[in-house]
Design an enzyme around this catalytic site. Structure first.
Site, PDB file in Angstrom:
ATOM      1  N   SER A 264     110.492  77.567  45.518  1.00  0.00           N
ATOM      2  CA  SER A 264     111.973  76.717  45.155  1.00  0.00           C
ATOM      3  C   SER A 264     113.263  77.700  45.442  1.00  0.00           C
ATOM      4  O   SER A 264     114.390  77.296  45.788  1.00  0.00           O
ATOM      5  CB  SER A 264     111.999  75.890  43.937  1.00  0.00           C
TER       6      SER A 264
ATOM      7  N   LYS B  96     105.594  69.639  33.300  1.00  0.00           N
ATOM      8  CA  LYS B  96     106.101  68.357  33.910  1.00  0.00           C
ATOM      9  C   LYS B  96     105.970  66.958  33.045  1.00  0.00           C
ATOM     10  O   LYS B  96     106.765  66.131  33.018  1.00  0.00           O
ATOM     11  CB  LYS B  96     105.475  67.934  35.310  1.00  0.00           C
TER      12      LYS B  96
ATOM     13  N   ASN C 113     110.065  66.240  37.548  1.00  0.00           N
ATOM     14  CA  ASN C 113     110.167  67.757  37.913  1.00  0.00           C
ATOM     15  C   ASN C 113     111.457  68.224  38.438  1.00  0.00           C
ATOM     16  O   ASN C 113     111.830  68.988  38.892  1.00  0.00           O
ATOM     17  CB  ASN C 113     109.420  67.516  39.374  1.00  0.00           C
TER      18      ASN C 113
ATOM     19  N   GLY D 289     101.275  69.827  53.232  1.00  0.00           N
ATOM     20  CA  GLY D 289     101.859  69.662  52.151  1.00  0.00           C
ATOM     21  C   GLY D 289     103.477  70.259  52.258  1.00  0.00           C
ATOM     22  O   GLY D 289     104.067  70.028  51.275  1.00  0.00           O
TER      23      GLY D 289
ATOM     24  N   ASP E   6     108.603  64.373  43.233  1.00  0.00           N
ATOM     25  CA  ASP E   6     107.222  64.747  44.166  1.00  0.00           C
ATOM     26  C   ASP E   6     106.810  63.522  45.016  1.00  0.00           C
ATOM     27  O   ASP E   6     106.628  63.736  46.021  1.00  0.00           O
ATOM     28  CB  ASP E   6     106.395  64.963  42.873  1.00  0.00           C
TER      29      ASP E   6
HETATM   30  P1  NAP Z   1      96.129  68.871  38.392  1.00  0.00           P
HETATM   31  O1  NAP Z   1      96.910  67.837  37.485  1.00  0.00           O
HETATM   32  O2  NAP Z   1      95.488  69.942  37.839  1.00  0.00           O
HETATM   33  O3  NAP Z   1      95.130  67.851  39.034  1.00  0.00           O
HETATM   34  C1  NAP Z   1      94.457  68.372  40.038  1.00  0.00           C
HETATM   35  C2  NAP Z   1      93.274  67.434  40.553  1.00  0.00           C
HETATM   36  O4  NAP Z   1      92.439  67.840  41.380  1.00  0.00           O
HETATM   37  C3  NAP Z   1      92.284  66.832  39.238  1.00  0.00           C
HETATM   38  O5  NAP Z   1      91.953  65.633  39.513  1.00  0.00           O
HETATM   39  C4  NAP Z   1      91.050  67.686  39.307  1.00  0.00           C
HETATM   40  O6  NAP Z   1      90.149  67.199  38.639  1.00  0.00           O
HETATM   41  C5  NAP Z   1      90.907  68.016  40.717  1.00  0.00           C
HETATM   42  N1  NAP Z   1      90.229  69.191  40.933  1.00  0.00           N
HETATM   43  C6  NAP Z   1      90.407  70.436  40.597  1.00  0.00           C
HETATM   44  N2  NAP Z   1      89.512  71.232  41.129  1.00  0.00           N
HETATM   45  C7  NAP Z   1      88.454  70.408  41.774  1.00  0.00           C
HETATM   46  C8  NAP Z   1      87.311  70.601  42.114  1.00  0.00           C
HETATM   47  N3  NAP Z   1      86.880  72.052  42.385  1.00  0.00           N
HETATM   48  N4  NAP Z   1      86.651  69.505  42.902  1.00  0.00           N
HETATM   49  C9  NAP Z   1      86.930  68.518  42.843  1.00  0.00           C
HETATM   50  N5  NAP Z   1      88.381  68.165  42.123  1.00  0.00           N
HETATM   51  C10 NAP Z   1      88.805  69.243  41.566  1.00  0.00           C
HETATM   52  O7  NAP Z   1      97.205  69.532  39.520  1.00  0.00           O
HETATM   53  P2  NAP Z   1      98.461  68.998  40.402  1.00  0.00           P
HETATM   54  O8  NAP Z   1      99.668  69.290  39.746  1.00  0.00           O
HETATM   55  O9  NAP Z   1      98.159  67.415  40.494  1.00  0.00           O
HETATM   56  O10 NAP Z   1      98.022  69.607  41.640  1.00  0.00           O
HETATM   57  C11 NAP Z   1      97.235  69.407  42.669  1.00  0.00           C
HETATM   58  C12 NAP Z   1      97.497  70.121  44.047  1.00  0.00           C
HETATM   59  O11 NAP Z   1      98.610  69.582  44.623  1.00  0.00           O
HETATM   60  C13 NAP Z   1      97.630  71.594  43.747  1.00  0.00           C
HETATM   61  O12 NAP Z   1      97.121  72.047  44.949  1.00  0.00           O
HETATM   62  C14 NAP Z   1      99.282  71.562  43.985  1.00  0.00           C
HETATM   63  O13 NAP Z   1      99.469  72.897  44.600  1.00  0.00           O
HETATM   64  C15 NAP Z   1      99.596  70.730  44.901  1.00  0.00           C
HETATM   65  N6  NAP Z   1     100.921  70.098  44.844  1.00  0.00           N
HETATM   66  C16 NAP Z   1     101.653  69.979  45.969  1.00  0.00           C
HETATM   67  C17 NAP Z   1     103.077  69.684  45.894  1.00  0.00           C
HETATM   68  C18 NAP Z   1     103.719  69.804  47.044  1.00  0.00           C
HETATM   69  O14 NAP Z   1     105.099  69.866  46.870  1.00  0.00           O
HETATM   70  N7  NAP Z   1     103.228  69.696  48.129  1.00  0.00           N
HETATM   71  C19 NAP Z   1     103.572  69.272  44.758  1.00  0.00           C
HETATM   72  C20 NAP Z   1     102.898  69.118  43.452  1.00  0.00           C
HETATM   73  C21 NAP Z   1     101.415  69.612  43.667  1.00  0.00           C
HETATM   74  P3  NAP Z   1      89.718  67.270  37.259  1.00  0.00           P
HETATM   75  O15 NAP Z   1      90.584  66.330  36.614  1.00  0.00           O
HETATM   76  O16 NAP Z   1      88.222  66.807  36.994  1.00  0.00           O
HETATM   77  O17 NAP Z   1      90.018  68.634  36.583  1.00  0.00           O
END
Ligand code: NAP
Length: 295
Positions: A30, A79, A100, A257, A115
């Site tokens: 950012s 967040k 965010n 993404g 987001d």
């Molecule tokens: P988060 O709140 O930690 O959620 C991650 C999710 O993925 C949870 O449901 C988790 O399951 C699941 N997960 C994690 N490891 C896994 C595995 N090995 N197998 C199956 N499920 C798994 O994270 P978040 O903030 O939502 O972010 C998620 C992703 O989105 C990240 O890669 C982040 O970089 C990306 N993102 C991108 C943007 C963008 O602007 N492009 C913005 C925000 C986020 P559990 O609940 O069981 O742990």
């Protein structure tokens, strides 16, 4: 220090300060994106990364107005916890339950969530209207919630959440169903993937971190993807995840993404400055920053 970039605009006593609170923060793209936007428009502004430990979040947020900061982004892990520290929430942020972006208006802190809207904008810029399309959302974390709420309000009426933790998926599905009672929202465990028809069109969204590391398993089996599907990933590094590359081979359309990252920033920039953001400059800066990370 590995990543060095020049702030070509001089910092003076008139410079306005924007920034991002998170921990860790060194990976954030950012600062580059917003600095490039400020410079492109000739605005006397800088954007700084602030590594804020959860223990200090309350004090950090309390210092925003006294220090005269002009606008902030909020990232992991703050967040949700920042919600109770703000004066007002935009309706989308209140529904999602996460912030965010903070707007500072007449000394008041207003929480926004760009987001989900940023994700939607990344579809719209590819001429994809998800309204009316069935959606499979893989993962049930914070980003999944923001994207899901926004999609339901954009007209999606059939959503399946696939989560490794079925209870978490069901809890999210319950919240979403309550927000949008006319929509069909359900949760299934990832093992139920075989029951999903490959006949398109369908929008598949990976919201898990699976795909960031090349050793990761697929978040969704490519053999179950139909050629008429649209497959998107929230991961922006790598630019194209193994899931997207596999989906492309099958003939599905893919949406990386980076578009979400770009457009959540574009929307935040608009909220803070009320200026028309230089979208192409911001996109090029992100792409360049990603290439730099690789080298
Ligand atoms: P988060 O709140 O930690 O959620 C991650 C999710 O993925 C949870 O449901 C988790 O399951 C699941 N997960 C994690 N490891 C896994 C595995 N090995 N197998 C199956 N499920 C798994 O994270 P978040 O903030 O939502 O972010 C998620 C992703 O989105 C990240 O890669 C982040 O970089 C990306 N993102 C991108 C943007 C963008 O602007 N492009 C913005 C925000 C986020 P559990 O609940 O069981 O742990």
């Amino acid at each position: 220090m590995k990543h060095i970039f020049n702030i070509s605009a001089a910092v003076t006593g008139y410079t306005k300060v924007f920034g991002i609170f998170g921990k860790p923060i060194s990976h954030s793209l950012s600062p580059q994106m917003h600095l490039a936007a400020f410079q492109s428009l000739g605005l006397p502004c800088i954007y700084l990364p602030f590594e804020v430990d959860p223990r200090h979040l309350k004090k950090a947020v309390g210092s925003v107005v006294p220090l005269g900061l002009q606008g902030l982004n909020i990232t992991i892990p703050h967040k949700q916890s920042v919600l109770g520290l703000l004066d007002e929430l935009d309706p989308a942020a209140a529904k999602i339950g996460a912030v965010n972006t903070i707007e500072i208006r007449s000394g008041r802190l207003i929480g926004h969530n760009t987001d989900g809207k940023g994700y939607l904008a990344s579809l719209y810029e590819n001429n994809i209207d998800p309204g009316g399309m069935p959606v499979i959302l893989v993962g049930a974390g914070g980003a999944a919630r923001g994207v899901a709420v926004t999609l339901l309000f954009a007209g999606v009426s059939d959503m399946t959440i696939m989560a490794r933790n079925l209870k978490k998926g069901e809890a999210l599905a319950g919240d979403l169903g309550a927000l949008s009672p006319k929509s069909k929202v359900s949760a299934v465990s990832i093992e139920k993937v075989q029951t999903i028809s490959k006949d398109g069109p369908l929008l598949l969204i990976n919201t898990t971190p699976l795909g960031m590391d090349e050793k990761d398993p697929f978040p969704f089996p490519p053999s179950q993807i139909g050629p008429g599907w649209i497959v998107s990933d929230l991961i922006y590094d790598p630019y194209e995840t193994p899931l997207l590359l596999a989906a492309k081979k099958i003939g599905a359309r893919t949406i990386p993404g980076l578009g979400m990252l770009l457009h959540q920033g574009v929307l935040a920039f608009e909220i803070w400055t009320k200026e028309k953001p230089p979208v192409d400059v911001m996109r090029k800066t992100l792409l360049k920053a990603l290439t730099t990370l690789k080298n």
